[in-house]
Scaffold this motif. Sequence first.
Motif, PDB file in Angstrom:
ATOM      1  N   ILE A 188       1.046  -1.353  -0.130  1.00  0.00           N
ATOM      2  CA  ILE A 188      -0.001   0.129   0.165  1.00  0.00           C
ATOM      3  C   ILE A 188       0.823   1.318  -0.181  1.00  0.00           C
ATOM      4  CG2 ILE A 188      -1.613   1.268   1.370  1.00  0.00           C
ATOM      5  CD1 ILE A 188      -2.764  -0.913  -0.379  1.00  0.00           C
ATOM      6  N   PRO A 189       1.954   1.407   0.913  1.00  0.00           N
ATOM      7  CA  PRO A 189       2.652   2.402   0.634  1.00  0.00           C
ATOM      8  C   PRO A 189       3.472   2.631  -0.741  1.00  0.00           C
ATOM      9  CG  PRO A 189       3.016   1.525   2.711  1.00  0.00           C
ATOM     10  CD  PRO A 189       2.309   0.447   1.886  1.00  0.00           C
ATOM     11  N   PHE A 190       3.805   1.531  -1.150  1.00  0.00           N
ATOM     12  CA  PHE A 190       4.393   1.542  -2.775  1.00  0.00           C
ATOM     13  C   PHE A 190       3.425   2.216  -3.663  1.00  0.00           C
ATOM     14  CE2 PHE A 190       5.942  -0.112  -6.573  1.00  0.00           C
ATOM     15  CZ  PHE A 190       7.018   0.248  -6.803  1.00  0.00           C
ATOM     16  N   LEU A 191       2.200   1.443  -3.483  1.00  0.00           N
ATOM     17  CA  LEU A 191       1.159   2.096  -4.435  1.00  0.00           C
ATOM     18  C   LEU A 191       0.866   3.392  -4.469  1.00  0.00           C
ATOM     19  CD1 LEU A 191      -1.212   1.387  -6.565  1.00  0.00           C
ATOM     20  CD2 LEU A 191      -2.302   0.649  -4.502  1.00  0.00           C
ATOM     21  N   SER A 192       0.981   3.920  -3.012  1.00  0.00           N
ATOM     22  CA  SER A 192       0.722   5.210  -3.064  1.00  0.00           C
ATOM     23  C   SER A 192       1.661   6.370  -3.519  1.00  0.00           C
ATOM     24  CB  SER A 192       0.576   5.944  -1.345  1.00  0.00           C
ATOM     25  OG  SER A 192      -0.490   4.918  -0.668  1.00  0.00           O
ATOM     26  N   GLU A 193       2.958   5.949  -3.548  1.00  0.00           N
ATOM     27  CA  GLU A 193       4.126   6.520  -4.167  1.00  0.00           C
ATOM     28  C   GLU A 193       4.301   6.452  -5.659  1.00  0.00           C
ATOM     29  OE1 GLU A 193       7.769   5.520  -2.216  1.00  0.00           O
ATOM     30  OE2 GLU A 193       6.733   6.051  -0.071  1.00  0.00           O
ATOM     31  N   HIS A 194       3.587   5.448  -6.118  1.00  0.00           N
ATOM     32  CA  HIS A 194       3.800   5.006  -7.581  1.00  0.00           C
ATOM     33  C   HIS A 194       2.246   4.622  -8.292  1.00  0.00           C
ATOM     34  CE1 HIS A 194       8.194   4.587  -7.210  1.00  0.00           C
ATOM     35  NE2 HIS A 194       7.850   4.157  -6.084  1.00  0.00           N
ATOM     36  N   ARG A 195       1.355   5.723  -7.795  1.00  0.00           N
ATOM     37  CA  ARG A 195       0.037   5.187  -8.337  1.00  0.00           C
ATOM     38  C   ARG A 195      -0.191   5.258  -9.788  1.00  0.00           C
ATOM     39  NH1 ARG A 195      -4.294   5.831  -5.020  1.00  0.00           N
ATOM     40  NH2 ARG A 195      -6.335   5.647  -6.354  1.00  0.00           N
ATOM     41  N   ALA A 196       0.336   6.199 -10.557  1.00  0.00           N
ATOM     42  CA  ALA A 196       0.404   6.072 -12.039  1.00  0.00           C
ATOM     43  C   ALA A 196       0.882   4.662 -12.564  1.00  0.00           C
ATOM     44  CB  ALA A 196       1.113   7.185 -12.434  1.00  0.00           C
ATOM     45  N   GLU A 197       1.923   4.151 -12.049  1.00  0.00           N
ATOM     46  CA  GLU A 197       2.414   2.945 -12.470  1.00  0.00           C
ATOM     47  C   GLU A 197       1.427   1.434 -12.397  1.00  0.00           C
ATOM     48  OE1 GLU A 197       6.859   2.502 -11.772  1.00  0.00           O
ATOM     49  OE2 GLU A 197       6.578   4.373 -10.877  1.00  0.00           O
ATOM     50  N   PHE A 198       0.374   1.882 -11.536  1.00  0.00           N
ATOM     51  CA  PHE A 198      -0.488   0.646 -11.541  1.00  0.00           C
ATOM     52  C   PHE A 198      -1.936   1.099 -12.131  1.00  0.00           C
ATOM     53  CE2 PHE A 198       2.288   0.517  -8.068  1.00  0.00           C
ATOM     54  CZ  PHE A 198       2.234  -0.990  -7.731  1.00  0.00           C
ATOM     55  N   ASP A 199      -2.122   2.301 -13.052  1.00  0.00           N
ATOM     56  CA  ASP A 199      -3.423   2.469 -13.253  1.00  0.00           C
ATOM     57  C   ASP A 199      -3.492   2.105 -15.021  1.00  0.00           C
ATOM     58  OD1 ASP A 199      -5.787   3.564 -13.922  1.00  0.00           O
ATOM     59  OD2 ASP A 199      -5.350   5.558 -14.164  1.00  0.00           O
ATOM     60  N   ALA A 200      -4.342   0.795 -14.905  1.00  0.00           N
ATOM     61  CA  ALA A 200      -4.308   0.348 -16.098  1.00  0.00           C
ATOM     62  C   ALA A 200      -6.039  -0.300 -16.466  1.00  0.00           C
ATOM     63  CB  ALA A 200      -3.651  -1.062 -16.104  1.00  0.00           C
ATOM     64  N   ASP A 201      -6.209  -0.648 -17.677  1.00  0.00           N
ATOM     65  CA  ASP A 201      -7.582  -1.124 -18.181  1.00  0.00           C
ATOM     66  C   ASP A 201      -7.784  -2.552 -17.641  1.00  0.00           C
ATOM     67  OD1 ASP A 201      -8.682   1.202 -19.741  1.00  0.00           O
ATOM     68  OD2 ASP A 201      -6.670   0.823 -21.073  1.00  0.00           O
ATOM     69  N   VAL A 202      -6.677  -3.207 -17.612  1.00  0.00           N
ATOM     70  CA  VAL A 202      -6.553  -4.690 -17.489  1.00  0.00           C
ATOM     71  C   VAL A 202      -5.488  -5.175 -16.407  1.00  0.00           C
ATOM     72  CG1 VAL A 202      -6.647  -7.463 -18.260  1.00  0.00           C
ATOM     73  CG2 VAL A 202      -7.969  -5.517 -19.238  1.00  0.00           C
ATOM     74  N   ILE A 203      -5.640  -6.019 -15.648  1.00  0.00           N
ATOM     75  CA  ILE A 203      -4.507  -6.242 -14.853  1.00  0.00           C
ATOM     76  C   ILE A 203      -4.583  -7.871 -14.547  1.00  0.00           C
ATOM     77  CG2 ILE A 203      -3.461  -6.479 -12.385  1.00  0.00           C
ATOM     78  CD1 ILE A 203      -5.260  -3.997 -11.776  1.00  0.00           C
ATOM     79  N   ILE A 204      -3.356  -8.304 -15.343  1.00  0.00           N
ATOM     80  CA  ILE A 204      -3.179  -9.916 -15.433  1.00  0.00           C
ATOM     81  C   ILE A 204      -2.130 -10.357 -14.316  1.00  0.00           C
ATOM     82  CG2 ILE A 204      -2.161 -11.881 -16.711  1.00  0.00           C
ATOM     83  CD1 ILE A 204      -2.766 -10.089 -19.338  1.00  0.00           C
ATOM     84  N   VAL A 205      -2.586 -11.103 -13.375  1.00  0.00           N
ATOM     85  CA  VAL A 205      -1.954 -11.555 -12.252  1.00  0.00           C
ATOM     86  C   VAL A 205      -1.654 -12.911 -12.568  1.00  0.00           C
ATOM     87  CG1 VAL A 205      -2.172 -12.061  -9.697  1.00  0.00           C
ATOM     88  CG2 VAL A 205      -3.252 -10.116 -10.670  1.00  0.00           C
ATOM     89  N   ALA A 206      -0.130 -13.392 -12.877  1.00  0.00           N
ATOM     90  CA  ALA A 206       0.122 -14.524 -12.962  1.00  0.00           C
ATOM     91  C   ALA A 206       0.710 -15.281 -11.976  1.00  0.00           C
ATOM     92  CB  ALA A 206       1.252 -14.417 -14.156  1.00  0.00           C
ATOM     93  N   ASP A 207      -0.034 -15.489 -11.178  1.00  0.00           N
ATOM     94  CA  ASP A 207       0.400 -16.178  -9.930  1.00  0.00           C
ATOM     95  C   ASP A 207      -0.508 -17.354  -9.260  1.00  0.00           C
ATOM     96  OD1 ASP A 207       1.965 -16.520  -7.777  1.00  0.00           O
ATOM     97  OD2 ASP A 207       0.871 -14.892  -6.283  1.00  0.00           O
ATOM     98  N   SER A 208      -1.178 -18.140 -10.065  1.00  0.00           N
ATOM     99  CA  SER A 208      -2.206 -18.936  -9.819  1.00  0.00           C
ATOM    100  C   SER A 208      -1.874 -20.095 -10.763  1.00  0.00           C
ATOM    101  CB  SER A 208      -3.640 -18.274  -9.867  1.00  0.00           C
ATOM    102  OG  SER A 208      -4.694 -19.353  -9.524  1.00  0.00           O
ATOM    103  N   GLY A 209      -2.801 -20.848 -11.311  1.00  0.00           N
ATOM    104  CA  GLY A 209      -2.530 -21.863 -12.060  1.00  0.00           C
ATOM    105  C   GLY A 209      -3.694 -22.450 -12.866  1.00  0.00           C
ATOM    106  N   ASN A 210      -3.366 -23.546 -13.487  1.00  0.00           N
ATOM    107  CA  ASN A 210      -4.302 -24.303 -14.459  1.00  0.00           C
ATOM    108  C   ASN A 210      -5.158 -25.451 -13.918  1.00  0.00           C
ATOM    109  OD1 ASN A 210      -4.154 -22.571 -16.503  1.00  0.00           O
ATOM    110  ND2 ASN A 210      -2.168 -23.318 -16.823  1.00  0.00           N
ATOM    111  N   TRP A 211      -6.283 -25.922 -14.344  1.00  0.00           N
ATOM    112  CA  TRP A 211      -6.844 -27.084 -13.997  1.00  0.00           C
ATOM    113  C   TRP A 211      -5.833 -28.358 -13.779  1.00  0.00           C
ATOM    114  CZ3 TRP A 211     -11.480 -27.821 -11.614  1.00  0.00           C
ATOM    115  CH2 TRP A 211     -11.793 -28.940 -11.514  1.00  0.00           C
TER     116      TRP A 211
END
Length: 475
Positions: A188-211
């Motif tokens: 959260i502190p990092f996000l507050s300092e770098h807010r523009a670097e997170f603003d996006a239309d889509v967020i792909i979180v590649a930290d899960s898995g497949n069936w």
Amino acid sequence: MQSTENATAHDGAGNAGTNVRTLGTEEIRRRVDDDWHRVVDVLSAKIALRSVSAEGITADHMKRSAEFVAEQMRLVGIDDAHVVQSHNPDGTPGAWEVVGSRIVDPAAPTVLLYAHHDVQPVPDPTAWDTDPFTATVVGDRLYGRGSADDGGGIAIHSGALHALGDDLPCNIKLFFEGEEEMGSPSFIPFLSEHRAEFDADVIIVADSGNWSASVPSLTTSLRGNTDVDVTVRVLGHPVHSGQFGGPILDAVTLSSLLIASMYDAEGNLAVPGIDSQEPVGGLQRDLDESTFRHDAAIVDSYRLAGTGSLASRVWTKPSVSVIGFDAHPVDGSFNVIADAARFRLSLRTAPSQDPRKAQRALADFLVSHAPFGAEVSVECGENGRGWAMDPECEAVQVAQRAMADAFDTAPVNKGEGGSIPFIPELQELFPHAQVIVTGPEDPQANAHSPNESISLSGLRNNIVTEALFLERFGR
């Protein structure tokens, strides 16, 4: 082979600009195949870095890990990828993070790619069949700590960006964090300092898995998490078991009774105020019990606890695990009644429940159910919210089609019993962003456990999937 067509892009002013090719599935697959040895080399080098955040998120080995990842991202077109040190809420130095962007057209959609470069510790290397920090290929699997969680996520992003190259039709932002395995305290502190670097239309979180390694999945939900430390006291000091045993139960026994009181006869968690939930979007396919038992190495005599679908018990219903217990070891034990015992409970909450509410309900239950009037005190720990996918959003539809084309089979959506607390935090701050959760794992990955591995054929198809998604969503 599918044809490669021309598509009109736009320059920064929104006018028709250079021609950018529309890539077909087979062209992207060919590019991924041509780049395959580089991808495996990157993953192997990442494993060798031993980026265990538990050994110090600010330490030099974590900085080296971040710098390596940033360099690899620059090599695939994110020219400004760089390392930034975050700060904890109290202002002390935090993790080494990797950020960067590539803007191909301000009018084009923007996709944020997430992964984490820190890995779990290896408490007992002798429990591994291979050196945990040397990438080792056995059949279709590459073994090593972080091969799947989350070096595989970094490899997916690297391979997809390389495959698209100059034909990338959407803007890219990166955030690869260095403390995910430690609960992301400085997020959260990092996000507050770098807010523009997170603003996006889509967020792909590649930290899960497949069936499975051959059947792709989007993750429909993640459970929340919270924990409590419980102390059970019965005496002011230890006493002789022969002189006082019988009327006085030792603190370990009393703790066991207290833990058991949380469950009904079928093994369902039965604590008032802790919610249960069915699979998000409905259950497409239940988990196979024989496969589940095999993957977890369950002893033959054990009957699975709980009721309802196996999927709901793993994905969306609450669960409690004793993850730590302070008691006298067997070696060196002697005939005394333990005066106190301390244990830690990890509670996984239903995706939609506020974990703070569940934590309070658990703490109240434990205090009010003190066996035989023993003293029970509860210290509350950290909380992380759960998350549920919006199955109707455009990004989900595009991703599911990309998965079907890349794996040549229909995807099966599934939940995850684990937690990624930053996702709901990020979506709360950027409510317009569409979030899709993908990843390199499969049921044989053994993330957080000995012999962690990644399916190489699955990794290849995951790269093709992400490249197809970026190509199609960018249009």
